[in-house]
Motif scaffolding. Structure first.
Motif, PDB file in Angstrom:
ATOM      1  N   LEU A 210       0.843  -1.212   0.000  1.00 28.14           N
ATOM      2  CA  LEU A 210       0.000   0.000   0.000  1.00 28.14           C
ATOM      3  C   LEU A 210       0.873   1.255   0.000  1.00 28.14           C
ATOM      4  N   GLY A 211       1.935   1.192   0.807  1.00 25.39           N
ATOM      5  CA  GLY A 211       2.858   2.326   0.899  1.00 25.39           C
ATOM      6  C   GLY A 211       3.505   2.635  -0.437  1.00 25.39           C
ATOM      7  N   ALA A 212       3.576   1.652  -1.330  1.00 24.06           N
ATOM      8  CA  ALA A 212       4.151   1.877  -2.662  1.00 24.06           C
ATOM      9  C   ALA A 212       3.062   2.272  -3.665  1.00 24.06           C
ATOM     10  N   ALA A 213       1.894   1.615  -3.561  1.00 25.96           N
ATOM     11  CA  ALA A 213       0.852   1.810  -4.583  1.00 25.96           C
ATOM     12  C   ALA A 213       0.273   3.236  -4.551  1.00 25.96           C
ATOM     13  N   VAL A 214      -0.001   3.738  -3.345  1.00 28.15           N
ATOM     14  CA  VAL A 214      -0.650   5.053  -3.240  1.00 28.15           C
ATOM     15  C   VAL A 214       0.245   6.163  -3.826  1.00 28.15           C
ATOM     16  N   PRO A 215       1.502   6.263  -3.406  1.00 28.65           N
ATOM     17  CA  PRO A 215       2.331   7.332  -3.991  1.00 28.65           C
ATOM     18  C   PRO A 215       2.580   7.156  -5.489  1.00 28.65           C
ATOM     19  N   LEU A 216       2.523   5.909  -5.976  1.00 27.90           N
ATOM     20  CA  LEU A 216       2.720   5.706  -7.419  1.00 27.90           C
ATOM     21  C   LEU A 216       1.613   6.411  -8.212  1.00 27.90           C
ATOM     22  N   VAL A 217       0.391   6.301  -7.688  1.00 30.88           N
ATOM     23  CA  VAL A 217      -0.742   6.971  -8.360  1.00 30.88           C
ATOM     24  C   VAL A 217      -0.493   8.486  -8.365  1.00 30.88           C
ATOM     25  N   VAL A 218      -0.017   8.986  -7.213  1.00 35.01           N
ATOM     26  CA  VAL A 218       0.248  10.435  -7.112  1.00 35.01           C
ATOM     27  C   VAL A 218       1.354  10.841  -8.099  1.00 35.01           C
ATOM     28  N   VAL A 219       2.420  10.041  -8.126  1.00 37.26           N
ATOM     29  CA  VAL A 219       3.537  10.359  -9.034  1.00 37.26           C
ATOM     30  C   VAL A 219       3.059  10.355 -10.487  1.00 37.26           C
ATOM     31  N   TYR A 220       2.184   9.402 -10.806  1.00 37.24           N
ATOM     32  CA  TYR A 220       1.670   9.294 -12.184  1.00 37.24           C
ATOM     33  C   TYR A 220       1.016  10.615 -12.611  1.00 37.24           C
ATOM     34  N   PHE A 221       0.123  11.113 -11.739  1.00 36.65           N
ATOM     35  CA  PHE A 221      -0.606  12.334 -12.112  1.00 36.65           C
ATOM     36  C   PHE A 221       0.299  13.565 -12.080  1.00 36.65           C
ATOM     37  N   ILE A 222       1.173  13.625 -11.081  1.00 37.58           N
ATOM     38  CA  ILE A 222       2.072  14.779 -10.995  1.00 37.58           C
ATOM     39  C   ILE A 222       2.978  14.824 -12.224  1.00 37.58           C
ATOM     40  N   TYR A 223       3.556  13.685 -12.580  1.00 39.52           N
ATOM     41  CA  TYR A 223       4.479  13.637 -13.727  1.00 39.52           C
ATOM     42  C   TYR A 223       3.749  14.053 -15.021  1.00 39.52           C
ATOM     43  N   SER A 224       2.543  13.469 -15.201  1.00 36.99           N
ATOM     44  CA  SER A 224       1.791  13.787 -16.423  1.00 36.99           C
ATOM     45  C   SER A 224       1.508  15.288 -16.498  1.00 36.99           C
ATOM     46  N   ARG A 225       1.067  15.859 -15.367  1.00 34.62           N
ATOM     47  CA  ARG A 225       0.702  17.283 -15.351  1.00 34.62           C
ATOM     48  C   ARG A 225       1.921  18.173 -15.582  1.00 34.62           C
ATOM     49  N   ILE A 226       3.030  17.854 -14.877  1.00 35.13           N
ATOM     50  CA  ILE A 226       4.214  18.718 -14.982  1.00 35.13           C
ATOM     51  C   ILE A 226       4.777  18.699 -16.397  1.00 35.13           C
ATOM     52  N   THR A 227       4.909  17.500 -16.978  1.00 42.17           N
ATOM     53  CA  THR A 227       5.487  17.439 -18.327  1.00 42.17           C
ATOM     54  C   THR A 227       4.562  18.146 -19.338  1.00 42.17           C
ATOM     55  N   ALA A 228       3.244  17.956 -19.150  1.00 43.76           N
ATOM     56  CA  ALA A 228       2.300  18.634 -20.063  1.00 43.76           C
ATOM     57  C   ALA A 228       2.412  20.157 -19.910  1.00 43.76           C
ATOM     58  N   TYR A 229       2.566  20.611 -18.684  1.00 42.23           N
ATOM     59  CA  TYR A 229       2.656  22.049 -18.400  1.00 42.23           C
ATOM     60  C   TYR A 229       3.926  22.629 -19.017  1.00 42.23           C
ATOM     61  N   VAL A 230       5.056  21.929 -18.820  1.00 41.15           N
ATOM     62  CA  VAL A 230       6.340  22.428 -19.351  1.00 41.15           C
ATOM     63  C   VAL A 230       6.286  22.472 -20.882  1.00 41.15           C
ATOM     64  N   ILE A 231       5.762  21.424 -21.488  1.00 37.05           N
ATOM     65  CA  ILE A 231       5.690  21.374 -22.953  1.00 37.05           C
ATOM     66  C   ILE A 231       4.804  22.505 -23.479  1.00 37.05           C
ATOM     67  N   GLU A 232       3.748  22.793 -22.742  1.00 38.30           N
ATOM     68  CA  GLU A 232       2.801  23.815 -23.206  1.00 38.30           C
ATOM     69  C   GLU A 232       3.314  25.232 -22.979  1.00 38.30           C
ATOM     70  N   HIS A 233       3.947  25.470 -21.839  1.00 39.55           N
ATOM     71  CA  HIS A 233       4.307  26.840 -21.464  1.00 39.55           C
ATOM     72  C   HIS A 233       5.756  27.219 -21.707  1.00 39.55           C
ATOM     73  N   PHE A 234       6.633  26.254 -21.859  1.00 36.14           N
ATOM     74  CA  PHE A 234       8.051  26.592 -22.046  1.00 36.14           C
ATOM     75  C   PHE A 234       8.546  25.963 -23.347  1.00 36.14           C
ATOM     76  N   SER A 235       8.068  26.533 -24.465  1.00 31.87           N
ATOM     77  CA  SER A 235       8.378  25.931 -25.764  1.00 31.87           C
ATOM     78  C   SER A 235       9.879  25.981 -26.066  1.00 31.87           C
ATOM     79  N   LEU A 236      10.585  26.948 -25.458  1.00 31.54           N
ATOM     80  CA  LEU A 236      12.027  27.068 -25.669  1.00 31.54           C
ATOM     81  C   LEU A 236      12.768  25.827 -25.154  1.00 31.54           C
ATOM     82  N   LEU A 237      12.248  25.318 -24.029  1.00 30.40           N
ATOM     83  CA  LEU A 237      12.893  24.145 -23.423  1.00 30.40           C
ATOM     84  C   LEU A 237      12.703  22.880 -24.255  1.00 30.40           C
ATOM     85  N   ASN A 238      11.651  22.901 -25.074  1.00 32.95           N
ATOM     86  CA  ASN A 238      11.322  21.690 -25.824  1.00 32.95           C
ATOM     87  C   ASN A 238      12.426  21.256 -26.772  1.00 32.95           C
ATOM     88  N   SER A 239      13.201  22.248 -27.258  1.00 28.23           N
ATOM     89  CA  SER A 239      14.280  21.883 -28.164  1.00 28.23           C
ATOM     90  C   SER A 239      15.456  21.283 -27.393  1.00 28.23           C
TER      91      SER A 239
END
Lengths: 300, 242
Positions: free
Chosen positions: A231-260
Motif C-alpha cells: 500500500l505504501g508503494a501503490a498510493v504514492p505511485l498513483v500520485v507520481v503518475y498524475f504529478i508527472y503527467s501534469r508537470i510534463t504537459a505544463y512544461v511542454i505547453e508553457h516553455f516551448s524554448l525548453l522543448n528543443s
C-alpha cells in the motif's frame, strides 16, 4: 487443507492487524509513502536525465579513415565487423565525394566554385560510428586502430568523457538515495511490526498455549508488513503518475524554448519500469522489515 | 463431548519422576525431585502456599519451562525431550484456564472461543458447529455476541473454559480458576470442571480455595517449598503449618 486454512487465516489476520493497530499503520504508510513518492520522483528525473544523456551520446561519433589504395572490399569488411560490435548503435559510410559536398555546402558557400572539380578530401572515405554507450569509446577506438587498412581514428574525447562521467555520477547518486530510502523504510516497517507484536503479546501467548504453529503465530505479522509495504508503494505511485503527467504537459505547453533542449519520456514509459520496481520494492521492504522484527521480538 | 474416554484399566496420563526445577544455580529449587502420577479421567487438586511450586508444575506440564532434572511424561510424550516442532501438537492435547481469564478484549465471546480453533486451522464450517455447542455447555449460548468486558468474572471464566475445551483435549489444567471469583461463581466454575471431568477429561486444578477442596472430596496433592507433602485420594485442604 490445514495448510490452506492456515494461509488464509494468517492472511486475514495480517489485514486485520493493520486496522487493529491503526495509528502505527497510518504512520508507517505515511512515511513509506513519502519515501516511495520521493523515489518515484527521483526515478522519473533520473530516467529522463539518462534519456537526454543517451540522446546526446548517440550524436557523438567516432570517424575512421582508411589508408590510401585500400580495396573497397576491405572497407566493406571493416564496416561489417564494426556493425557486429555491441557498443555500436549505427554505422554510416561517407564517401570522399559526399564528405566534400557536405563540407562545401556548410563552409565554403560562394567560394566553392573556385575548387572546380578538385576534391581536396580525395581518399577520405570514412565510417561515422555512433555509440550506444559513450564510455565504451576508448575500447572501440583501440579496436579500430588495430585494424589493417585503418589510417586514422577521430574521436571526441571530451564530450564522451563528460557524458560518461555525468551518467555515472547520476547513477551513483540515485543508488545512494534509493539505498537510504530503502533502509529507512525497512526500519519503519520493522518498528511498526515490533509495536504490533508488543501490543498483541498476550494474544500471541494464548496462541502458543493453544497449540498454534510457528507459521500461524508469525505469518500474520509478515503479511501485515507486506500489505503495508504494498500500500505504501501503490498510493504514492498513483500520485507520481498524475504529478508527472501534469508537470510534463505544463512544461511542454508553457516553455516551448525548453522543448528543443529537453525531451521528456512519456509517463507510460516511465511507469513501465517504475511500477514493478516500486511495487517489488514496497513488498520487499515490507517482507524484510516484518521478517526482521518477527525473528527478533517473537520467540515462539 | 467425549463420553467414554475413560478406559477400563486406568493408565498414567501424566507421570512425573524425580522432577526438579531450579530457576537459578545457587537458589533453592522451585521443585525438588517430585514424583507423581495422574491417571486418565482423574480430577486432581494441587494445593499449597505461594511459592510451593504449584505454578511451576503447571508451566512444566505446558512446556513453558524445561525441568532441570527428572522425567515428565504426558500422554506418552516425554516432555523434557520434546522438539520445538512437536510443541504445537503436544499443546493441543492440553486445555488451560488461568485466574485472570486471558481473554482477547477486542473480540466477542464467539470469536474468543473460535480463536482456539482458528489458530489450529480447523475448517470454518466445523468452527460454526462447535462454538455454539461448547457455549451451550458453559451456559453462554445467549451471550455469544457480547464483549468479554461486559461479562461478570464468572462468565469470563466460563468463556475461558469453553476456549480450553473446544479442541477436546484429554487434559485440562486450571491455574487458580476461582482466584478472582466470588463464592457463587466459584462453585459454578467448579461444577463445570466436574462435568467436563465426568465427560472423560482429566482435570488438574491448582487452587487456594479451601472450602471447595474440602467439599468436593477429590484427590488432593499438597505441595510445600517445592516438594509434595501429601497426596490423598479423597482428601481435603491440609493446614498450612503441616
Amino acid at each position: 487443507m490445514r495448510i490452506i486454512n492456515s494461509f488464509f487465516y494468517s492472511f486475514g489476520q495480517g489485514i486485520k492487524n493493520i486496522f487493529r493497530n491503526k495509528l502505527f499503520s497510518l504512520a508507517t504508510l505515511a512515511t513509506i509513502g513519502s519515501c516511495v513518492f520521493l523515489f518515484g520522483l527521483f526515478y522519473s528525473v533520473v530516467l529522463n536525465f539518462q534519456y537526454i544523456v543517451r540522446e546526446a551520446q548517440q550524436s557523438v561519433a567516432v570517424t575512421v579513415f582508411f589508408e590510401e589504395g585500400i580495396a573497397d572490399g576491405r572497407i566493406a569488411e571493416i564496416g561489417e565487423d564494426i556493425k557486429k560490435r555491441g557498443e555500436v548503435s549505427r554505422v554510416e559510410f561517407v564517401s570522399a565525394e559526399e564528405a566534400w559536398e557536405t563540407f562545401r555546402a556548410e563552409n565554403l558557400g560562394e567560394y566553392a566554385d573556385s575548387f572546380g572539380d578538385d576534391n581536396p578530401l580525395e581518399g577520405d572515405d570514412n565510417y561515422e560510428i555512433y555509440l550506444n554507450d559513450v564510455s565504451m569509446q576508448d575500447e572501440l577506438v583501440s579496436y579500430l586502430e588495430a585494424q589493417q587498412g585503418v589510417r586514422q581514428v577521430r574521436k571526441s574525447a571530451i564530450v564522451a568523457n563528460m557524458l560518461s562521467s555525468v551518467n555515472s555520477l547520476v547513477g551513483y547518486v540515485a543508488m545512494g538515495i534509493i539505498g537510504i530510502l530503502f533502509l529507512v523504510s525497512i526500519f519503519l516497517i520493522s518498528n511498526t511490526v515490533a509495536a504490533g507484536i508488543a501490543v498483541r503479546r498476550e494474544e500471541i501467548g494464548i496462541m502458543k498455549l493453544i497449540g498454534a504453529t510457528d507459521f500461524v503465530v508469525r505469518a500474520p505479522f509478515v503479511f501485515e508488513g507486506i500489505f503495508l509495504g504494498f500500500l505504501g508503494a501503490a498510493v504514492p505511485l498513483v500520485v507520481v503518475y498524475f504529478i508527472y503527467s501534469r508537470i510534463t504537459a505544463y512544461v511542454i505547453e508553457h516553455f516551448s524554448l525548453l522543448n528543443s533542449l529537453l525531451k521528456f519520456l512519456p509517463v507510460n514509459e516511465i511507469f513501465y519500469t517504475l511500477l514493478p520496481v516500486a511495487l517489488i520494492m514496497g513488498v520487499g521492504i515490507g517482507f524484510l522489515g516484518s521478517f526482521m522484527s518477527v525473528h527478533r521480538y517473537l520467540k515462539v | 463431548m467425549k463420553k467414554g474416554r475413560i478406559q477400563s484399566e486406568p493408565r498414567a496420563l501424566i507421570s512425573l519422576e524425580e522432577v526438579s526445577m531450579n530457576y537459578s544455580r545457587d537458589g533453592s529449587p522451585a521443585l525438588d525431585r517430585i514424583s507423581l502420577e495422574v491417571e486418565a479421567g482423574e480430577f486432581v487438586f494441587i494445593v499449597g502456599d505461594s511459592g510451593s511450586g504449584k505454578s511451576t508444575l503447571i508451566k512444566l506440564l505446558l512446556h513453558e519451562l524445561r525441568p532441570t532434572g527428572g522425567t515428565i511424561i504426558v500422554n506418552n510424550v516425554n516432555v523434557g525431550k520434546l522438539r520445538h516442532s512437536k510443541l504445537p501438537k503436544y499443546r493441543r492435547n492440553i486445555g488451560v484456564v488461568f485466574q485472570d481469564f486471558r481473554l482477547l478484549k477486542d473480540r466477542n465471546v464467539y470469536e474468543n472461543v473460535a480463536f482456539a480453533q482458528r489458530v489450529i486451522s480447523v475448517p470454518s464450517r466445523k468452527i460454526r458447529k462447535n462454538v455454539p455447542s461448547v457455549l451451550s455447555l458453559v451456559g453462554l449460548a445467549e451471550k455469544y455476541k457480547q464483549n468479554p468486558r461486559h461479562l461478570s468474572g464468572g462468565e469470563q471464566q466460563r468463556v475461558a473454559l469453553a476456549r480450553a475445551i473446544i479442541n477436546d483435549p484429554p487434559i485440562l489444567l486450571a491455574d487458580e480458576p476461582t482466584g478472582n471469583l466470588d463464592p457463587k461463581n466459584s462453585w459454578e466454575i467448579m461444577k463445570l470442571l466436574e462435568e467436563i471431568n465426568e465427560d472423560g477429561t482429566t482435570v488438574v486444578v491448582v487452587t487456594h480455595n479451601r472450602e471447595i477442596v474440602n467439599a468436593m472430596q477429590k484427590r488432593v496433592i499438597t505441595m510445600k517449598k517445592g516438594v509434595i507433602v501429601s497426596d490423598q485420594a479423597r482428601g481435603g485442604y491440609i493446614d498450612e503449618d503441616y
